[in-house]
Scaffold this active site. Structure first.
Site, PDB file in Angstrom:
ATOM      1  N   GLY A  14     120.267  20.072  32.166  1.00  0.00           N
ATOM      2  CA  GLY A  14     121.044  20.493  30.990  1.00  0.00           C
ATOM      3  C   GLY A  14     122.486  20.762  31.372  1.00  0.00           C
ATOM      4  N   GLY A  15     122.949  20.093  32.416  1.00  0.00           N
ATOM      5  CA  GLY A  15     124.279  20.359  32.976  1.00  0.00           C
ATOM      6  C   GLY A  15     125.432  19.959  32.070  1.00  0.00           C
ATOM      7  N   TYR A 144     109.247  25.637  19.408  1.00  0.00           N
ATOM      8  CA  TYR A 144     110.222  25.906  20.467  1.00  0.00           C
ATOM      9  C   TYR A 144     109.900  27.228  21.169  1.00  0.00           C
ATOM     10  CZ  TYR A 144     114.955  27.293  22.121  1.00  0.00           C
ATOM     11  OH  TYR A 144     116.033  27.722  22.854  1.00  0.00           O
ATOM     12  N   HIS A 187     125.581  26.536  16.563  1.00  0.00           N
ATOM     13  CA  HIS A 187     125.339  27.975  16.636  1.00  0.00           C
ATOM     14  C   HIS A 187     126.289  28.688  15.678  1.00  0.00           C
ATOM     15  CE1 HIS A 187     123.771  26.890  20.781  1.00  0.00           C
ATOM     16  NE2 HIS A 187     122.745  27.408  20.149  1.00  0.00           N
ATOM     17  N   TRP A 209     128.230  31.509   5.040  1.00  0.00           N
ATOM     18  CA  TRP A 209     126.872  31.610   4.488  1.00  0.00           C
ATOM     19  C   TRP A 209     126.310  33.000   4.729  1.00  0.00           C
ATOM     20  CZ3 TRP A 209     124.093  26.417   6.136  1.00  0.00           C
ATOM     21  CH2 TRP A 209     124.707  25.361   5.416  1.00  0.00           C
TER      22      TRP A 209
END
Ligand code: NDP
Length: 322
Positions: A14-15, A144, A187, A209
């Protein structure tokens, strides 16, 4: 097993993501790497970790002594709700492939990454490391969450059966350069930065929101990155450790919105669309364990981290994930 004195060869899965890029920055530009060490940052382009053969080939190629395992299939709320099964299966596979291959290749230490959203939905606050398995996670991303929880179970298994010291960290909301700034799937802070950027450019009101009242703890990616490296070098427990700012740093989204507006010099009206759902009103996580190990650490003030991230986003709009 390798001895501690041998320089580490660290593989970061995940670099190419938010946290991976921050670790790379600390290693390359802040002296985070020691003499003789090698740091290898890989993305899905180099190996799809859902696939065992590709995972094995990656480990054969680099022969890491240590692994920081960040790779995960992640998505926005709505994608999770539609595809819980896919998130469960892909993440179970990624994690099993990485952990088992690390074990077979005699990797000394693996630091994996859980998430504060995997904690029980119905809980008392503050949440701490002992509560991960106390009840079902929120239904929206149960796939997840359960896959992440299994990392902790698996770490325990590798320790009990093989004496491996594989562990995990639990960051709260991370933000910074290289985040996902997508308006729907990003995010919360990065999506809001993108929205504010567009509202300023188009001369329209900023639409947020929800009510802006839910409270969150945000950690700047570079602060999180330094803590990941500390965990890799020093933290010797199998049980996970929460990486977060203090409990009293948990603040309403509204306050963060004002900091973003300030950072991007947005002077137009800010509207809160209260017809949109707010999510959990708070998710307070305790960093008491981290504070016991590192009483003196300081965190980048939120306004400063937001300013740096906004500046990065404006300067790198073309390459940012939007
Ligand atoms: P990003 O979404 O920014 O990056 C995800 C990384 O995973 C990318 O490098 C991506 O590679 C890689 N990846 C995804 N699927 C695969 C695959 N099948 N094979 C190999 N690599 C893959 O993630 P973050 O940096 O935000 O998060 C890193 C970790 O931290 C994750 O495990 C996440 O769950 C966890 N976490 C994040 C938090 C946050 O607020 N950001 C909070 C708590 C936990 P590519 O670029 O090629 O797609």
């Amino acid at each position: 097993p390798k001895t501690q004195s041998e320089p580490m060869r660290v593989l970061v899965t995940g670099g190419s993501g938010l946290i991976g890029k921050a670790i790379e920055q600390v290693v390359k530009n802040e002296g985070g790497s020691l003499e003789g060490e090698q740091w290898i940052f890989v993305s899905s382009k180099e190996a799809n970790l859902v696939d065992l053969q590709q995972t094995k080939a990656l480990f054969e190629k680099y022969r890491p002594t240590h692994v920081i395992h960040l790779a995960a299939k992640v998505g926005g709320l709505y994608l999770h709700m539609r595809e819980n099964l896919h998130f469960l299966r892909d993440n179970l596979r990624i994690n099993d492939n990485v952990l088992q291959t690390a074990h077979e290749m005699n990797v000394t230490k693996v630091v994996s990454c859980l998430s504060s959203c995997i904690f029980p939905d119905k809980t008392t606050y503050p949440i701490d490391e002992s509560m991960i398995h106390n009840g079902p996670p929120h239904t929206s991303n149960f796939g997840y969450s359960h896959a992440k929880r299994m990392i902790d179970i698996q770490n325990r298994g590798y320790f009990e059966q093989y004496g491996r010291r594989y562990t995990a960290v639990i960051p709260t909301n991370v933000f910074g350069p290289y985040d996902n700034f997508n308006l729907e799937n990003g995010h919360v802070l990065s999506a809001l930065m993108h929205k504010t950027y567009l509202a300023k450019k188009q001369g329209t009101p900023l639409q947020v929101w929800g009510t802006g009242t839910p409270r969150r703890q945000f950690i700047y990616s570079l602060d999180a990155a330094r803590l990941f490296i500390w965990v890799l070098r020093e933290y010797d427990e199998i049980e996970p450790i929460i990486l977060s700012v203090d409990e009293d740093e948990e603040l309403p989204i509204k306050d963060a919105v004002l900091m973003i507006a300030e950072a991007l010099d947005f002077k137009g009206p800010i509207e809160f669309d209260t017809s949109k759902s707010d999510g959990q009103l708070k998710k307070t996580a305790s960093n008491a364990k981290l504070r016991r190990y590192r009483p003196n650490i300081t965190f980048t003030p939120l306004s400063e981290g937001i300013k740096k991230t906004c500046d990065w986003f404006v300067q790198n709009y073309d390459i940012a994930r939007t």
